[in-house]
Enzyme design. Sequence first.
Site, PDB file in Angstrom:
ATOM      1  CE  LYS A 201      -3.163   3.012   0.525  1.00  0.00           C
ATOM      2  NZ  LYS A 201      -4.008   3.442  -0.553  1.00  0.00           N
ATOM      3  CG  HIS A 239      10.587   6.294 -25.693  1.00  0.00           C
ATOM      4  ND1 HIS A 239      10.372   5.070 -25.076  1.00  0.00           N
ATOM      5  CD2 HIS A 239      11.897   6.327 -26.037  1.00  0.00           C
ATOM      6  CE1 HIS A 239      11.501   4.393 -25.059  1.00  0.00           C
ATOM      7  NE2 HIS A 239      12.443   5.127 -25.644  1.00  0.00           N
ATOM      8  CB  CYS A 255      -3.212   8.596  -0.323  1.00  0.00           C
ATOM      9  SG  CYS A 255      -4.680   7.827   0.359  1.00  0.00           S
TER      10      CYS A 255
HETATM   11  N1  LIG Z   1      -9.189   9.301   2.028  1.00  0.00           N
HETATM   12  C1  LIG Z   1      -8.615   8.540   1.110  1.00  0.00           C
HETATM   13  O1  LIG Z   1      -8.646   8.834  -0.077  1.00  0.00           O
HETATM   14  C2  LIG Z   1      -7.917   7.241   1.493  1.00  0.00           C
HETATM   15  C3  LIG Z   1      -7.647   6.283   0.482  1.00  0.00           C
HETATM   16  C4  LIG Z   1      -7.046   5.081   0.843  1.00  0.00           C
HETATM   17  C5  LIG Z   1      -6.701   4.861   2.172  1.00  0.00           C
HETATM   18  N2  LIG Z   1      -6.954   5.812   3.130  1.00  0.00           N
HETATM   19  C6  LIG Z   1      -6.587   5.511   4.515  1.00  0.00           C
HETATM   20  O2  LIG Z   1      -7.768   5.156   5.215  1.00  0.00           O
HETATM   21  C7  LIG Z   1      -7.658   5.558   6.592  1.00  0.00           C
HETATM   22  C8  LIG Z   1      -8.858   6.413   6.966  1.00  0.00           C
HETATM   23  O3  LIG Z   1      -8.798   7.598   6.180  1.00  0.00           O
HETATM   24  P1  LIG Z   1     -10.063   8.541   5.983  1.00  0.00           P
HETATM   25  O4  LIG Z   1      -9.720   9.435   4.844  1.00  0.00           O
HETATM   26  O5  LIG Z   1     -11.307   7.727   5.927  1.00  0.00           O
HETATM   27  O6  LIG Z   1     -10.025   9.347   7.375  1.00  0.00           O
HETATM   28  P2  LIG Z   1     -11.174  10.312   7.963  1.00  0.00           P
HETATM   29  O7  LIG Z   1     -10.474  11.293   8.819  1.00  0.00           O
HETATM   30  O8  LIG Z   1     -12.050  10.785   6.843  1.00  0.00           O
HETATM   31  O9  LIG Z   1     -12.075   9.352   8.876  1.00  0.00           O
HETATM   32  C9  LIG Z   1     -11.628   8.734  10.020  1.00  0.00           C
HETATM   33  C10 LIG Z   1     -12.813   8.613  10.984  1.00  0.00           C
HETATM   34  O10 LIG Z   1     -12.379   7.855  12.108  1.00  0.00           O
HETATM   35  C11 LIG Z   1     -12.984   8.384  13.274  1.00  0.00           C
HETATM   36  N3  LIG Z   1     -12.195   7.909  14.414  1.00  0.00           N
HETATM   37  C12 LIG Z   1     -10.910   8.218  14.715  1.00  0.00           C
HETATM   38  N4  LIG Z   1     -10.501   7.524  15.791  1.00  0.00           N
HETATM   39  C13 LIG Z   1     -11.547   6.757  16.173  1.00  0.00           C
HETATM   40  C14 LIG Z   1     -11.745   5.810  17.208  1.00  0.00           C
HETATM   41  N5  LIG Z   1     -10.775   5.495  18.078  1.00  0.00           N
HETATM   42  N6  LIG Z   1     -12.943   5.210  17.319  1.00  0.00           N
HETATM   43  C15 LIG Z   1     -13.948   5.510  16.429  1.00  0.00           C
HETATM   44  N7  LIG Z   1     -13.823   6.390  15.441  1.00  0.00           N
HETATM   45  C16 LIG Z   1     -12.633   6.995  15.299  1.00  0.00           C
HETATM   46  C17 LIG Z   1     -12.986   9.874  13.039  1.00  0.00           C
HETATM   47  O11 LIG Z   1     -13.974  10.532  13.832  1.00  0.00           O
HETATM   48  C18 LIG Z   1     -13.294   9.954  11.530  1.00  0.00           C
HETATM   49  O12 LIG Z   1     -14.684  10.085  11.289  1.00  0.00           O
HETATM   50  C19 LIG Z   1      -6.322   6.280   6.716  1.00  0.00           C
HETATM   51  O13 LIG Z   1      -5.347   5.380   7.159  1.00  0.00           O
HETATM   52  C20 LIG Z   1      -6.012   6.694   5.271  1.00  0.00           C
HETATM   53  O14 LIG Z   1      -4.637   6.824   5.054  1.00  0.00           O
HETATM   54  C21 LIG Z   1      -7.579   6.983   2.815  1.00  0.00           C
END
Ligand SMILES: NC(=O)c1ccc[n+]([C@@H]2O[C@H](COP(=O)([O-])OP(=O)(O)OC[C@H]3O[C@@H](n4cnc5c(N)ncnc54)[C@H](O)[C@@H]3O)[C@@H](O)[C@H]2O)c1
Length: 407
Positions: A201, A239, A255
């Site tokens: 990843k 190319h 990301c």
């Molecule tokens: N956004 C993207 O495009 C994307 C793509 C691929 C992977 N990711 C990965 O996915 C993961 C999540 O990213 P995201 O963009 O969804 O984040 P985000 O900030 O949009 O959402 C995370 C959610 O988790 C909640 N949260 C945090 N700690 C918590 C806990 N202990 N208990 C319950 N809820 C909790 C927050 O309130 C929030 O709503 C990250 O590791 C990110 O790197 C994101």
Amino acid sequence: MINVIGLGYIGLPTALMMASHGLEVVGTDYSNELVAMLNAGSTTFKEEGLVELYASAVRAGIKFTTEYQKTDMYIVSVPTPYDKFSKKVDASYVVAAVREVMKVCQKGSVVVVESTISPGTIDKYVRPVIESNGFKIGEDLHLVHAPERIIPGNMLYELVHNNRTIGADSREVGERVRQCYASFCQGEIVVTDIRTAEMTKVVENTFRAVNIAFANELARICRHDNMDVYEIIRICNKHPRVNILQPGPGVGGHCISVDPWFLVGDYPQLANVISESMKTNDTQPSFVLERIHEIMRQQGITDSNRVGLYGITYKENVDDIRESPTLQLLGIQEHHLASPLKNFDPFFTNKVVAPNQILDFDQFLDSVDMVVIMVKHNHIMKNWSRLKGKVILDCHNVCPLENVYHI
Ligand SMILES: NC(=O)c1ccc[n+]([C@@H]2O[C@H](COP(=O)([O-])OP(=O)(O)OC[C@H]3O[C@@H](n4cnc5c(N)ncnc54)[C@H](O)[C@@H]3O)[C@@H](O)[C@H]2O)c1
């Protein structure tokens, strides 16, 4: 039943997709406000098809709560930022979520970490939490890493069609989790070990960051000696084995601007190309700011308050502003003490998210002499004629008008 922990950009669509494909799902988030919105019938961010998917998942019985559930599978999808000093992954959200899972889970449960993590994070941070709660991994409880690849703006299509990776300690558990994802995912689902899944990843996003940095560096070299970077890339790409990306105003989002730093933090002596690439991408908003000043001088524009940035989000056609190049640029210019650049984004016409933001497009155009295209939203792609008469700096080479400046 599956308990999806963290209902953000990744957790929410995943939970909705699983629920609307026949799995019993409860979504848990510790944000009262977010859970209240979902229970009141509204989605929490804009994404094509999300409202319809939400309706279908609600019909299928999905529940939203702030409570962790007693169940046999957890999907942890909480943030994983990087530590700004060490550059290493900040696993504290994942650890906190797994600690909460430990309080309610039952023997035999599978804990799937979907958050992006650097290689070794599960061994270093997650296994000790589980073991210190008295569970024997592989017997009482199982660990899986299932990273996500979807891109904001095309999330729901990609959730169904992308290939996926599942890392597990045992093939049997990996297969069990694979079957859950296969309920909606039509792509190939590869089952491997956890560390390989962690690394793949991060490597995927690093590959993209390095290639974007190469294009950005070419733009700087060509600008230095007044060469047309777009024409050069266009010809090079003829190319058969060359495929150079397009330069831009910088990299944002959660990301590509974050994950490659994990490798720099963990392997500082080895990740040289990656480190330099990240520095190049991170300084691209400064390069754009210098270019703005250069064009202002050429055009006799003396007040930076007459310059407007079009687009605040980190990419086109989404409402996500995390690590956005526009916000980075505004932050840098604040230190230069010039009068602030105006800015506008069609995704934020009711909400102020940046200093000196104008909420109305007409007012924005009236208040500036120069427009910098930071984001190529569909909105501007259909409205080029409105920019006639303005000085234009097009950071994406998409504007069809004449006498347009480029980075
Ligand atoms: N956004 C993207 O495009 C994307 C793509 C691929 C992977 N990711 C990965 O996915 C993961 C999540 O990213 P995201 O963009 O969804 O984040 P985000 O900030 O949009 O959402 C995370 C959610 O988790 C909640 N949260 C945090 N700690 C918590 C806990 N202990 N208990 C319950 N809820 C909790 C927050 O309130 C929030 O709503 C990250 O590791 C990110 O790197 C994101």
